[in-house]
Motif scaffolding. Sequence first.
Motif, PDB file in Angstrom:
ATOM      1  N   ASP A 171       0.854  -1.193   0.000  1.00  0.00           N
ATOM      2  CA  ASP A 171       0.000   0.000   0.000  1.00  0.00           C
ATOM      3  C   ASP A 171       0.895   1.250   0.000  1.00  0.00           C
ATOM      4  OD1 ASP A 171       0.768   0.715   2.654  1.00  0.00           O
ATOM      5  OD2 ASP A 171      -0.955  -0.337   3.533  1.00  0.00           O
ATOM      6  N   GLU A 172       0.245   2.397  -0.059  1.00  0.00           N
ATOM      7  CA  GLU A 172       0.998   3.647  -0.243  1.00  0.00           C
ATOM      8  C   GLU A 172       1.976   3.910   0.900  1.00  0.00           C
ATOM      9  OE1 GLU A 172      -0.130   8.220  -1.311  1.00  0.00           O
ATOM     10  OE2 GLU A 172      -1.665   6.698  -1.685  1.00  0.00           O
ATOM     11  N   PHE A 173       1.536   3.643   2.131  1.00  0.00           N
ATOM     12  CA  PHE A 173       2.398   3.860   3.290  1.00  0.00           C
ATOM     13  C   PHE A 173       3.627   2.943   3.239  1.00  0.00           C
ATOM     14  CE2 PHE A 173       3.672   2.525   7.588  1.00  0.00           C
ATOM     15  CZ  PHE A 173       4.164   3.745   8.050  1.00  0.00           C
ATOM     16  N   GLN A 174       3.388   1.682   2.917  1.00  0.00           N
ATOM     17  CA  GLN A 174       4.502   0.732   2.851  1.00  0.00           C
ATOM     18  C   GLN A 174       5.497   1.118   1.751  1.00  0.00           C
ATOM     19  OE1 GLN A 174       2.082  -2.716   2.249  1.00  0.00           O
ATOM     20  NE2 GLN A 174       1.930  -3.212   4.434  1.00  0.00           N
ATOM     21  N   GLN A 175       4.969   1.560   0.610  1.00  0.00           N
ATOM     22  CA  GLN A 175       5.859   2.008  -0.473  1.00  0.00           C
ATOM     23  C   GLN A 175       6.707   3.198  -0.020  1.00  0.00           C
ATOM     24  OE1 GLN A 175       3.966   2.711  -4.264  1.00  0.00           O
ATOM     25  NE2 GLN A 175       2.721   0.864  -4.114  1.00  0.00           N
ATOM     26  N   HIS A 176       6.066   4.107   0.714  1.00  0.00           N
ATOM     27  CA  HIS A 176       6.773   5.286   1.213  1.00  0.00           C
ATOM     28  C   HIS A 176       7.938   4.864   2.123  1.00  0.00           C
ATOM     29  CE1 HIS A 176       7.325   9.382   2.700  1.00  0.00           C
ATOM     30  NE2 HIS A 176       7.241   8.918   3.931  1.00  0.00           N
ATOM     31  N   VAL A 177       7.657   3.971   3.063  1.00  0.00           N
ATOM     32  CA  VAL A 177       8.691   3.505   3.989  1.00  0.00           C
ATOM     33  C   VAL A 177       9.782   2.739   3.236  1.00  0.00           C
ATOM     34  CG1 VAL A 177       9.161   2.068   6.005  1.00  0.00           C
ATOM     35  CG2 VAL A 177       7.081   3.454   5.923  1.00  0.00           C
ATOM     36  N   ALA A 178       9.359   1.923   2.268  1.00  0.00           N
ATOM     37  CA  ALA A 178      10.321   1.139   1.479  1.00  0.00           C
ATOM     38  C   ALA A 178      11.268   2.055   0.709  1.00  0.00           C
ATOM     39  CB  ALA A 178       9.576   0.212   0.512  1.00  0.00           C
ATOM     40  N   ASN A 179      10.711   3.098   0.085  1.00  0.00           N
ATOM     41  CA  ASN A 179      11.557   4.028  -0.665  1.00  0.00           C
ATOM     42  C   ASN A 179      12.533   4.754   0.247  1.00  0.00           C
ATOM     43  OD1 ASN A 179      10.892   3.848  -3.498  1.00  0.00           O
ATOM     44  ND2 ASN A 179       8.868   4.656  -2.987  1.00  0.00           N
ATOM     45  N   ARG A 180      12.055   5.159   1.418  1.00  0.00           N
ATOM     46  CA  ARG A 180      12.958   5.829   2.371  1.00  0.00           C
ATOM     47  C   ARG A 180      14.080   4.901   2.804  1.00  0.00           C
ATOM     48  NH1 ARG A 180       9.877   9.807   6.559  1.00  0.00           N
ATOM     49  NH2 ARG A 180      12.034  10.036   7.230  1.00  0.00           N
ATOM     50  N   GLY A 181      13.722   3.672   3.098  1.00  0.00           N
ATOM     51  CA  GLY A 181      14.725   2.717   3.560  1.00  0.00           C
ATOM     52  C   GLY A 181      15.747   2.382   2.483  1.00  0.00           C
ATOM     53  N   TYR A 182      15.255   2.198   1.263  1.00  0.00           N
ATOM     54  CA  TYR A 182      16.152   1.863   0.157  1.00  0.00           C
ATOM     55  C   TYR A 182      17.074   3.051  -0.150  1.00  0.00           C
ATOM     56  CZ  TYR A 182      17.591   0.239  -4.512  1.00  0.00           C
ATOM     57  OH  TYR A 182      18.317  -0.148  -5.616  1.00  0.00           O
ATOM     58  N   GLY A 183      16.516   4.257  -0.106  1.00  0.00           N
ATOM     59  CA  GLY A 183      17.331   5.448  -0.322  1.00  0.00           C
ATOM     60  C   GLY A 183      18.413   5.596   0.731  1.00  0.00           C
ATOM     61  N   ALA A 184      18.039   5.405   1.996  1.00  0.00           N
ATOM     62  CA  ALA A 184      19.003   5.560   3.092  1.00  0.00           C
ATOM     63  C   ALA A 184      20.107   4.504   3.007  1.00  0.00           C
ATOM     64  CB  ALA A 184      18.278   5.461   4.436  1.00  0.00           C
ATOM     65  N   SER A 185      19.726   3.261   2.691  1.00  0.00           N
ATOM     66  CA  SER A 185      20.735   2.194   2.593  1.00  0.00           C
ATOM     67  C   SER A 185      21.772   2.519   1.522  1.00  0.00           C
ATOM     68  CB  SER A 185      20.062   0.858   2.253  1.00  0.00           C
ATOM     69  OG  SER A 185      19.121   0.508   3.234  1.00  0.00           O
ATOM     70  N   GLN A 186      21.294   3.032   0.384  1.00  0.00           N
ATOM     71  CA  GLN A 186      22.228   3.378  -0.689  1.00  0.00           C
ATOM     72  C   GLN A 186      23.101   4.563  -0.307  1.00  0.00           C
ATOM     73  OE1 GLN A 186      20.819   2.834  -4.960  1.00  0.00           O
ATOM     74  NE2 GLN A 186      18.899   3.248  -3.906  1.00  0.00           N
ATOM     75  N   LEU A 187      22.481   5.600   0.229  1.00  0.00           N
ATOM     76  CA  LEU A 187      23.252   6.789   0.607  1.00  0.00           C
ATOM     77  C   LEU A 187      24.365   6.436   1.584  1.00  0.00           C
ATOM     78  CD1 LEU A 187      20.644   9.672   1.013  1.00  0.00           C
ATOM     79  CD2 LEU A 187      22.677   9.681  -0.457  1.00  0.00           C
ATOM     80  N   VAL A 192      12.907  14.021  -2.960  1.00  0.00           N
ATOM     81  CA  VAL A 192      13.104  14.951  -1.844  1.00  0.00           C
ATOM     82  C   VAL A 192      11.755  15.493  -1.366  1.00  0.00           C
ATOM     83  CG1 VAL A 192      14.034  17.216  -1.216  1.00  0.00           C
ATOM     84  CG2 VAL A 192      15.473  15.567  -2.451  1.00  0.00           C
ATOM     85  N   THR A 193      10.907  15.886  -2.306  1.00  0.00           N
ATOM     86  CA  THR A 193       9.604  16.456  -1.964  1.00  0.00           C
ATOM     87  C   THR A 193       8.741  15.461  -1.197  1.00  0.00           C
ATOM     88  OG1 THR A 193       9.721  17.748  -4.004  1.00  0.00           O
ATOM     89  CG2 THR A 193       7.588  17.631  -2.938  1.00  0.00           C
ATOM     90  N   ARG A 194       8.834  14.182  -1.590  1.00  0.00           N
ATOM     91  CA  ARG A 194       8.025  13.144  -0.946  1.00  0.00           C
ATOM     92  C   ARG A 194       8.650  12.621   0.345  1.00  0.00           C
ATOM     93  NH1 ARG A 194       4.795   9.896  -5.153  1.00  0.00           N
ATOM     94  NH2 ARG A 194       4.529  11.404  -6.842  1.00  0.00           N
ATOM     95  N   GLY A 195       9.853  13.075   0.663  1.00  0.00           N
ATOM     96  CA  GLY A 195      10.491  12.638   1.898  1.00  0.00           C
ATOM     97  C   GLY A 195      11.196  11.290   1.788  1.00  0.00           C
ATOM     98  N   TRP A 196      11.381  10.784   0.573  1.00  0.00           N
ATOM     99  CA  TRP A 196      12.107   9.519   0.389  1.00  0.00           C
ATOM    100  C   TRP A 196      13.610   9.722   0.542  1.00  0.00           C
ATOM    101  CZ3 TRP A 196       9.302   7.931  -4.783  1.00  0.00           C
ATOM    102  CH2 TRP A 196       7.959   7.651  -4.501  1.00  0.00           C
ATOM    103  N   LEU A 197      14.072  10.911   0.208  1.00  0.00           N
ATOM    104  CA  LEU A 197      15.470  11.289   0.412  1.00  0.00           C
ATOM    105  C   LEU A 197      15.506  12.486   1.343  1.00  0.00           C
ATOM    106  CD1 LEU A 197      16.935  10.989  -3.227  1.00  0.00           C
ATOM    107  CD2 LEU A 197      17.349   9.442  -1.301  1.00  0.00           C
ATOM    108  N   PRO A 198      16.646  12.734   1.987  1.00  0.00           N
ATOM    109  CA  PRO A 198      16.725  13.875   2.918  1.00  0.00           C
ATOM    110  C   PRO A 198      16.375  15.192   2.220  1.00  0.00           C
ATOM    111  CG  PRO A 198      18.658  12.464   3.140  1.00  0.00           C
ATOM    112  CD  PRO A 198      17.896  11.954   1.957  1.00  0.00           C
TER     113      PRO A 198
END
Length: 368
Positions: A314-330, A358-364
Amino acid sequence: MHANSPKLRGVNLGSWLLLERWMVPSLFEGLAATDETSFCTELGSAAAKRLRGHWQRWITREDFAWIAERGLNAVRIPYGHWIFGPDYPYHRTYGDKPHPFVEGGIEVLDRAMDWAQEFGLRVMLDLHAAPGCQNGFDNGGIMGVCEWHTQPEYLDHALSVLERIAERYRAHPALHAIECLNEPRWDVPTEYLKDFYVAAYERIRKHCPAERVAVVFHDGFRSYREYVGFMQAPEYRNVIFDLHRYQCFDRRDIDLDIFGHKAKAGGEWRDEADAINAELRLPAVCGEWSLGLDLRVVSLWAEGPFNHALEHMDEFQQHVANRGYGASQLLAFEKYLGWFFWSYKTETTPAWCFRDCVTRGWLPSHFR
């Protein structure tokens, strides 16, 4: 401005001076074209108006301001070998048009360099498409053709363009690095590639001293171990190794769940960074990466299946997944001298659009 200067945290200005259809489908509307070459040959004399309008609109001074406001300090700008106008060798895909490409890109690049200087951004200029195409990808200029390494005039023209870029911007305060060639394919012989990189280094150094400008070479989709001992000091100075890391093209990656993707980024890629830093004795950058996990979006020609890690969330899970994947790569790429997200902007998909991420909060929201 040396390779050991502050970390490069940056973004690619993709599909601007070198078109990629999946990033700007509106520009290709009604066309069969798959890349910039077929865009220009299919449209003929109408290509200039359409493309020059795109150059004006796609990236503006305001975009450079936004990038600097977020605390990024660098941009990587891809361009094609035709940037200086019609002196490039013929390729059969041009048909009856010996010089199909639209002229005027170099003035756009001049302006970009000045905007970068105005906002304190460092620029890596990246030869993204070579004559004859070095990879067979749409981003190499000719989809499905990989012949750059088969003709001496293709190699010579690539070197000539790099030298003219070096000469033109040698005194420009924004120039930080010149990349010899983007993503030459894995089947271009390693020795041929190394000889080209050495020749490119010499051409660039005629105009740009090592104190001011770095020379960057891409791994050519092969192990960094093939470059151990290559282009070392004291003979070669201020050289940077470039690798690109994605998890949406290889079937083994595509089939991972989000925990697998994060583990690969935070584990394998972390270990790889440590190994490169220990063994290569050259600073390295991850010149391209993204949050993209959906193959369908990025390759308009890929064969399915198009499964991906986020499809049943769902949308919330996708949001968290994108944040986590972005942070792991960074966290992994911060081990390098720097990184450049691909890309600053797309029309199609937020996971490949830095502004959206950035706007969606997936990256800092800040990168200082």
